[in-house]
Motif scaffolding. Structure first.
Motif, PDB file in Angstrom:
ATOM      1  N   ARG A   1       0.034  18.950   3.786  1.00  0.00           N
ATOM      2  CA  ARG A   1       0.345  17.783   2.951  1.00  0.00           C
ATOM      3  C   ARG A   1       1.001  16.687   3.797  1.00  0.00           C
TER       4      ARG A   1
ATOM      5  N   ALA B   1      -2.958   8.997   5.902  1.00  0.00           N
ATOM      6  CA  ALA B   1      -3.066   7.870   4.974  1.00  0.00           C
ATOM      7  C   ALA B   1      -2.283   6.675   5.495  1.00  0.00           C
ATOM      8  N   PHE B   2      -1.113   6.935   6.074  1.00  0.00           N
ATOM      9  CA  PHE B   2      -0.309   5.862   6.672  1.00  0.00           C
ATOM     10  C   PHE B   2      -1.062   5.207   7.829  1.00  0.00           C
TER      11      PHE B   2
ATOM     12  N   GLU C   1      -0.424  12.782   4.527  1.00  0.00           N
ATOM     13  CA  GLU C   1       0.343  11.552   4.296  1.00  0.00           C
ATOM     14  C   GLU C   1       0.377  10.690   5.557  1.00  0.00           C
TER      15      GLU C   1
ATOM     16  N   TRP D   1       6.154   8.417   0.279  1.00  0.00           N
ATOM     17  CA  TRP D   1       6.788   7.788   1.436  1.00  0.00           C
ATOM     18  C   TRP D   1       8.190   7.333   1.028  1.00  0.00           C
TER      19      TRP D   1
ATOM     20  N   LYS E   1       0.817  -1.226   0.000  1.00  0.00           N
ATOM     21  CA  LYS E   1       0.000   0.000   0.000  1.00  0.00           C
ATOM     22  C   LYS E   1       0.848   1.272   0.000  1.00  0.00           C
ATOM     23  N   ARG E   2       2.081   1.163  -0.362  1.00  0.00           N
ATOM     24  CA  ARG E   2       3.011   2.291  -0.273  1.00  0.00           C
ATOM     25  C   ARG E   2       2.580   3.462  -1.162  1.00  0.00           C
ATOM     26  N   HIS E   3       2.691   4.690  -0.608  1.00  0.00           N
ATOM     27  CA  HIS E   3       2.465   5.895  -1.384  1.00  0.00           C
ATOM     28  C   HIS E   3       3.793   6.380  -1.968  1.00  0.00           C
ATOM     29  N   THR E   4       3.729   7.049  -3.102  1.00  0.00           N
ATOM     30  CA  THR E   4       4.949   7.525  -3.758  1.00  0.00           C
ATOM     31  C   THR E   4       5.746   8.460  -2.866  1.00  0.00           C
TER      32      THR E   4
END
Length: 332
Positions: free
Chosen positions: A263, A270-271, A267, A232, A227-230
């Motif tokens: 922002r 979301a984590f 993040e 991170w 599920k990693r976000h860009t």
């Protein structure tokens, strides 16, 4: 209001059922021992005392763990679950030692065994009831994320397996006519009970000392990879502490240095959602944000079209159980 909510707590209801059934089954097992004078059946009856005491303390522990956080317990009261498991383990170990001691004594001072058929029937019935109760408690524990219920269910099921072995062993006494087998069985079951108690104490100490649960962390790391976000860039100093059913997660997250406060907050939220969805119970997170440090982090940064990039991306951090727990930023 708080008292009412605790009384209606499904965890408390399940544990109260275990306590009442434990009292009934203890009476049946001691009736079986009184009828047969069998040391092996006595071992089963003595362990049922442990079941009752552990169920009573477990019920108290569930009540205490359900209390809201207060000034003296800012992380809640969940640690009582580990104390409960340790208490149960200590009682089990004492019962095991007592059983082995009586088995040794009766090897030199044997006692006649009688009415084995009745005793075996009572023991078998109590063992079956223990197994069904254990299945019920474990199901209730998984549904309500209650470690105490899951542990109590596992203990009752192991007690049922011991009863099954006991019935089989005493069947040999009936078939062979060798009473000494009864005392040898007592020694064997006493040793098994002693080992079970030691393991419970060991697990409770591990929980109180916040020993890392590598299997749980590995599961979380796998979820983070999927599920990693860009944005991170990196996660490190990842730690998980258990407070009963509640998990507390601490970590450091590296984000692009030019993200504004809003922002960065998004993040982190979301984590948190990723972590909460990966866990079945309550989760509390404390995330420390680190800014990236060009050009050192550029070689590992997956952010595309970054106007501040000073070096081409050469690789991407692949989080593993070993590297995510280290208290340092990852470098190429």
């Amino acid at each position: 209001m708080q008292t009412t909510s605790i009384q209606n707590n499904p965890k408390s209801q399940a544990q109260a059922t275990a306590l009442m059934m434990g009292l009934l089954l203890m009476g049946i097992k001691f009736w079986a021992w009184w009828a047969t004078n069998s040391n092996a059946i006595l071992t089963d009856a003595l362990e049922s005392i442990i079941n009752v005491v552990a169920a009573a303390f477990g019920l108290y522990s569930i009540w205490l763990a359900a209390l809201p956080r207060d000034r003296n317990h800012p992380y809640g009261h969940g640690k009582i679950e580990f104390i409960s498991a340790g208490f149960e383990g200590a009682l089990i170990a004492i019962a095991g030692i007592t059983i082995m001691g009586k088995g040794v004594y009766n090897l030199f001072h044997p006692q006649p065994i009688q009415q084995l058929t009745l005793g075996l029937a009572l023991t078998a019935g109590a063992g079956l009831a223990n197994y069904l109760l254990g299945v019920y408690l474990q199901r209730a524990g998984r549904e309500n994320n209650a470690l105490i219920l899951i542990a109590s269910g596992a203990h009752l099921k192991s007690d049922a397996y011991s009863s099954a072995g006991l019935v089989a062993g005493l069947g040999l006494v009936m078939a062979t006519g060798i009473p000494m087998l009864d005392n040898l069985l007592a020694l064997g079951f006493g040793a098994v009970i002693l080992i079970t108690g030691y393991r419970l104490v060991r697990e409770s100490v591990a929980g109180i000392m916040d020993e890392a649960d590598y299997q749980l962390i590995e599961k979380m790391v796998q979820t983070l990879r999927e599920k990693r976000h860009t944005g991170w860039i990196d996660i490190h100093n990842f730690r998980v502490i258990k407070y009963g059913a509640t998990l507390h997660i601490d970590c450091h997250m590296t984000l692009p240095w030019y993200y504004d406060l809003e922002r960065g907050h998004d993040e982190v939220k979301a984590f948190e959602e990723v972590m909460k969805n990966a866990c079945s119970g309550p989760v509390e997170l404390f995330v420390h944000i680190d800014p990236c440090e060009p050009p050192a982090n550029c070689a590992l940064c997956p952010v595309q079209n970054c106007m501040y990039r000073q070096q081409k991306q050469e690789a991407e951090v692949i989080w593993t159980l070993d590297n995510i727990m280290k208290n340092q930023k990852h470098q190429l």
